[in-house]
Design a protein around this motif. Structure first.
Motif, PDB file in Angstrom:
ATOM      1  N   ARG A  66      -7.242  16.578  -9.707  1.00 32.38           N
ATOM      2  CA  ARG A  66      -6.821  16.166  -8.373  1.00 32.38           C
ATOM      3  C   ARG A  66      -5.877  14.983  -8.402  1.00 32.38           C
ATOM      4  O   ARG A  66      -5.419  14.534  -7.372  1.00 32.38           O
ATOM      5  CB  ARG A  66      -8.051  15.831  -7.532  1.00 32.38           C
ATOM      6  CG  ARG A  66      -9.001  16.999  -7.429  1.00 32.38           C
ATOM      7  CD  ARG A  66     -10.129  16.779  -6.457  1.00 32.38           C
ATOM      8  NE  ARG A  66     -10.833  15.531  -6.628  1.00 32.38           N
ATOM      9  CZ  ARG A  66     -11.457  14.894  -5.639  1.00 32.38           C
ATOM     10  NH1 ARG A  66     -11.454  15.389  -4.434  1.00 32.38           N
ATOM     11  NH2 ARG A  66     -12.088  13.776  -5.870  1.00 32.38           N
ATOM     12  N   VAL A  67      -5.588  14.476  -9.590  1.00 39.20           N
ATOM     13  CA  VAL A  67      -4.644  13.364  -9.758  1.00 39.20           C
ATOM     14  C   VAL A  67      -3.682  13.754 -10.871  1.00 39.20           C
ATOM     15  O   VAL A  67      -4.103  14.123 -11.961  1.00 39.20           O
ATOM     16  CB  VAL A  67      -5.375  12.048 -10.120  1.00 39.20           C
ATOM     17  CG1 VAL A  67      -4.388  10.904 -10.256  1.00 39.20           C
ATOM     18  CG2 VAL A  67      -6.460  11.721  -9.114  1.00 39.20           C
ATOM     19  N   LEU A  68      -2.391  13.686 -10.585  1.00 36.21           N
ATOM     20  CA  LEU A  68      -1.378  14.076 -11.567  1.00 36.21           C
ATOM     21  C   LEU A  68      -0.627  12.854 -12.060  1.00 36.21           C
ATOM     22  O   LEU A  68      -0.132  12.056 -11.264  1.00 36.21           O
ATOM     23  CB  LEU A  68      -0.377  15.050 -10.933  1.00 36.21           C
ATOM     24  CG  LEU A  68       0.882  15.368 -11.749  1.00 36.21           C
ATOM     25  CD1 LEU A  68       0.535  16.092 -13.042  1.00 36.21           C
ATOM     26  CD2 LEU A  68       1.865  16.171 -10.918  1.00 36.21           C
ATOM     27  N   ASN A  69      -0.529  12.717 -13.379  1.00 43.56           N
ATOM     28  CA  ASN A  69       0.376  11.740 -13.973  1.00 43.56           C
ATOM     29  C   ASN A  69       1.707  12.452 -14.106  1.00 43.56           C
ATOM     30  O   ASN A  69       1.866  13.369 -14.924  1.00 43.56           O
ATOM     31  CB  ASN A  69      -0.132  11.257 -15.335  1.00 43.56           C
ATOM     32  CG  ASN A  69       0.765  10.199 -15.933  1.00 43.56           C
ATOM     33  OD1 ASN A  69       1.992  10.290 -15.866  1.00 43.56           O
ATOM     34  ND2 ASN A  69       0.171   9.191 -16.545  1.00 43.56           N
ATOM     35  N   VAL A  70       2.659  12.082 -13.266  1.00 43.93           N
ATOM     36  CA  VAL A  70       3.958  12.750 -13.208  1.00 43.93           C
ATOM     37  C   VAL A  70       4.695  12.643 -14.539  1.00 43.93           C
ATOM     38  O   VAL A  70       5.364  13.582 -14.966  1.00 43.93           O
ATOM     39  CB  VAL A  70       4.821  12.156 -12.065  1.00 43.93           C
ATOM     40  CG1 VAL A  70       6.224  12.735 -12.061  1.00 43.93           C
ATOM     41  CG2 VAL A  70       4.140  12.381 -10.728  1.00 43.93           C
ATOM     42  N   ASN A  71       4.554  11.533 -15.220  1.00 40.96           N
ATOM     43  CA  ASN A  71       5.296  11.292 -16.450  1.00 40.96           C
ATOM     44  C   ASN A  71       4.792  12.114 -17.626  1.00 40.96           C
ATOM     45  O   ASN A  71       5.578  12.506 -18.488  1.00 40.96           O
ATOM     46  CB  ASN A  71       5.254   9.808 -16.814  1.00 40.96           C
ATOM     47  CG  ASN A  71       5.807   8.960 -15.700  1.00 40.96           C
ATOM     48  OD1 ASN A  71       5.064   8.566 -14.800  1.00 40.96           O
ATOM     49  ND2 ASN A  71       7.104   8.709 -15.714  1.00 40.96           N
ATOM     50  N   THR A  72       3.492  12.383 -17.675  1.00 38.26           N
ATOM     51  CA  THR A  72       2.925  13.125 -18.804  1.00 38.26           C
ATOM     52  C   THR A  72       2.594  14.572 -18.447  1.00 38.26           C
ATOM     53  O   THR A  72       2.361  15.381 -19.334  1.00 38.26           O
ATOM     54  CB  THR A  72       1.632  12.448 -19.308  1.00 38.26           C
ATOM     55  OG1 THR A  72       0.646  12.483 -18.270  1.00 38.26           O
ATOM     56  CG2 THR A  72       1.896  11.021 -19.748  1.00 38.26           C
ATOM     57  N   GLY A  73       2.521  14.869 -17.147  1.00 35.70           N
ATOM     58  CA  GLY A  73       2.155  16.219 -16.714  1.00 35.70           C
ATOM     59  C   GLY A  73       0.669  16.509 -16.849  1.00 35.70           C
ATOM     60  O   GLY A  73       0.253  17.658 -16.749  1.00 35.70           O
ATOM     61  N   VAL A  74      -0.130  15.470 -17.043  1.00 35.18           N
ATOM     62  CA  VAL A  74      -1.578  15.640 -17.226  1.00 35.18           C
ATOM     63  C   VAL A  74      -2.288  15.451 -15.890  1.00 35.18           C
ATOM     64  O   VAL A  74      -1.991  14.519 -15.142  1.00 35.18           O
ATOM     65  CB  VAL A  74      -2.121  14.643 -18.271  1.00 35.18           C
ATOM     66  CG1 VAL A  74      -3.626  14.736 -18.397  1.00 35.18           C
ATOM     67  CG2 VAL A  74      -1.448  14.882 -19.619  1.00 35.18           C
ATOM     68  N   TYR A  75      -3.249  16.352 -15.616  1.00 35.86           N
ATOM     69  CA  TYR A  75      -4.073  16.274 -14.408  1.00 35.86           C
ATOM     70  C   TYR A  75      -5.425  15.657 -14.750  1.00 35.86           C
ATOM     71  O   TYR A  75      -5.969  15.900 -15.828  1.00 35.86           O
ATOM     72  CB  TYR A  75      -4.318  17.669 -13.829  1.00 35.86           C
ATOM     73  CG  TYR A  75      -3.109  18.257 -13.164  1.00 35.86           C
ATOM     74  CD1 TYR A  75      -2.899  18.101 -11.804  1.00 35.86           C
ATOM     75  CD2 TYR A  75      -2.177  18.986 -13.895  1.00 35.86           C
ATOM     76  CE1 TYR A  75      -1.787  18.654 -11.180  1.00 35.86           C
ATOM     77  CE2 TYR A  75      -1.070  19.543 -13.280  1.00 35.86           C
ATOM     78  CZ  TYR A  75      -0.881  19.366 -11.926  1.00 35.86           C
ATOM     79  OH  TYR A  75       0.212  19.909 -11.322  1.00 35.86           O
ATOM     80  N   TYR A  76      -5.960  14.892 -13.807  1.00 31.89           N
ATOM     81  CA  TYR A  76      -7.277  14.264 -13.956  1.00 31.89           C
ATOM     82  C   TYR A  76      -8.120  14.606 -12.743  1.00 31.89           C
ATOM     83  O   TYR A  76      -7.602  14.807 -11.647  1.00 31.89           O
ATOM     84  CB  TYR A  76      -7.132  12.736 -14.069  1.00 31.89           C
ATOM     85  CG  TYR A  76      -6.381  12.316 -15.292  1.00 31.89           C
ATOM     86  CD1 TYR A  76      -7.044  12.037 -16.476  1.00 31.89           C
ATOM     87  CD2 TYR A  76      -4.994  12.209 -15.279  1.00 31.89           C
ATOM     88  CE1 TYR A  76      -6.352  11.667 -17.615  1.00 31.89           C
ATOM     89  CE2 TYR A  76      -4.288  11.841 -16.415  1.00 31.89           C
ATOM     90  CZ  TYR A  76      -4.975  11.571 -17.575  1.00 31.89           C
ATOM     91  OH  TYR A  76      -4.279  11.207 -18.697  1.00 31.89           O
ATOM     92  N   LYS A  77      -9.428  14.647 -12.934  1.00 36.30           N
ATOM     93  CA  LYS A  77     -10.335  14.967 -11.823  1.00 36.30           C
ATOM     94  C   LYS A  77     -10.562  13.765 -10.919  1.00 36.30           C
ATOM     95  O   LYS A  77     -10.880  13.920  -9.751  1.00 36.30           O
ATOM     96  CB  LYS A  77     -11.667  15.491 -12.358  1.00 36.30           C
ATOM     97  CG  LYS A  77     -11.542  16.846 -13.001  1.00 36.30           C
ATOM     98  CD  LYS A  77     -12.866  17.378 -13.471  1.00 36.30           C
ATOM     99  CE  LYS A  77     -12.661  18.742 -14.111  1.00 36.30           C
ATOM    100  NZ  LYS A  77     -13.895  19.311 -14.594  1.00 36.30           N
ATOM    101  N   ASP A  78     -10.440  12.558 -11.475  1.00 41.97           N
ATOM    102  CA  ASP A  78     -10.704  11.345 -10.699  1.00 41.97           C
ATOM    103  C   ASP A  78      -9.601  10.318 -10.915  1.00 41.97           C
ATOM    104  O   ASP A  78      -8.835  10.396 -11.876  1.00 41.97           O
ATOM    105  CB  ASP A  78     -12.063  10.762 -11.076  1.00 41.97           C
ATOM    106  CG  ASP A  78     -13.205  11.659 -10.650  1.00 41.97           C
ATOM    107  OD1 ASP A  78     -13.275  11.989  -9.447  1.00 41.97           O
ATOM    108  OD2 ASP A  78     -14.013  12.042 -11.514  1.00 41.97           O
ATOM    109  N   ILE A  79      -9.590   9.326 -10.032  1.00 42.69           N
ATOM    110  CA  ILE A  79      -8.524   8.326 -10.023  1.00 42.69           C
ATOM    111  C   ILE A  79      -8.610   7.374 -11.218  1.00 42.69           C
ATOM    112  O   ILE A  79      -7.605   7.126 -11.888  1.00 42.69           O
ATOM    113  CB  ILE A  79      -8.539   7.535  -8.698  1.00 42.69           C
ATOM    114  CG1 ILE A  79      -8.276   8.492  -7.529  1.00 42.69           C
ATOM    115  CG2 ILE A  79      -7.522   6.410  -8.717  1.00 42.69           C
ATOM    116  CD1 ILE A  79      -8.518   7.868  -6.160  1.00 42.69           C
ATOM    117  N   GLN A  80      -9.792   6.808 -11.491  1.00 44.32           N
ATOM    118  CA  GLN A  80      -9.896   5.794 -12.545  1.00 44.32           C
ATOM    119  C   GLN A  80      -9.509   6.317 -13.922  1.00 44.32           C
ATOM    120  O   GLN A  80      -8.760   5.644 -14.639  1.00 44.32           O
ATOM    121  CB  GLN A  80     -11.298   5.178 -12.577  1.00 44.32           C
ATOM    122  CG  GLN A  80     -11.385   3.941 -13.469  1.00 44.32           C
ATOM    123  CD  GLN A  80     -10.495   2.795 -12.981  1.00 44.32           C
ATOM    124  OE1 GLN A  80     -10.672   2.304 -11.884  1.00 44.32           O
ATOM    125  NE2 GLN A  80      -9.549   2.363 -13.810  1.00 44.32           N
TER     126      GLN A  80
END
Length: 83
Positions: free
Chosen positions: A22-36
């Motif tokens: 639910r959180v995307l790091n635009v620079n790496t293209g990696v998605y994370y489930k949570d913000i922290q």
């Protein structure tokens, strides 16, 4: 759903799989489930996009580097710290 001008028409058998995070790091293209975890694994200068939904946080969110963090929708992206 928003469709940009000049968008393409997809065939009726097209299948779209949404990312698990639910959180995307635009620079790496990696998605994370949570913000922290997204913050923890980001490099200084990265941009994070927080997608729609409610994020229930039980601890403070700590940002200890220079990041751009933006929600996809101000009305539909909620970070809740229940007491």
């Amino acid at each position: 759903m928003f469709c940009p001008i000049g968008g393409i028409t997809l065939s009726s058998d097209f299948v779209c799989t949404t990312p698990s995070g639910r959180v995307l790091n635009v620079n790496t293209g990696v998605y994370y489930k949570d913000i922290q975890p997204a913050i923890d694994n980001a490099n200084s200068g990265n941009t994070l996009i927080v997608f729609l939904g409610t994020f229930i946080e039980t601890e403070d969110i700590i940002v200890n580097k220079s990041l751009t963090i933006t929600g996809l929708s101000a009305l539909n992206t909620v970070v809740d710290f229940p007491t």
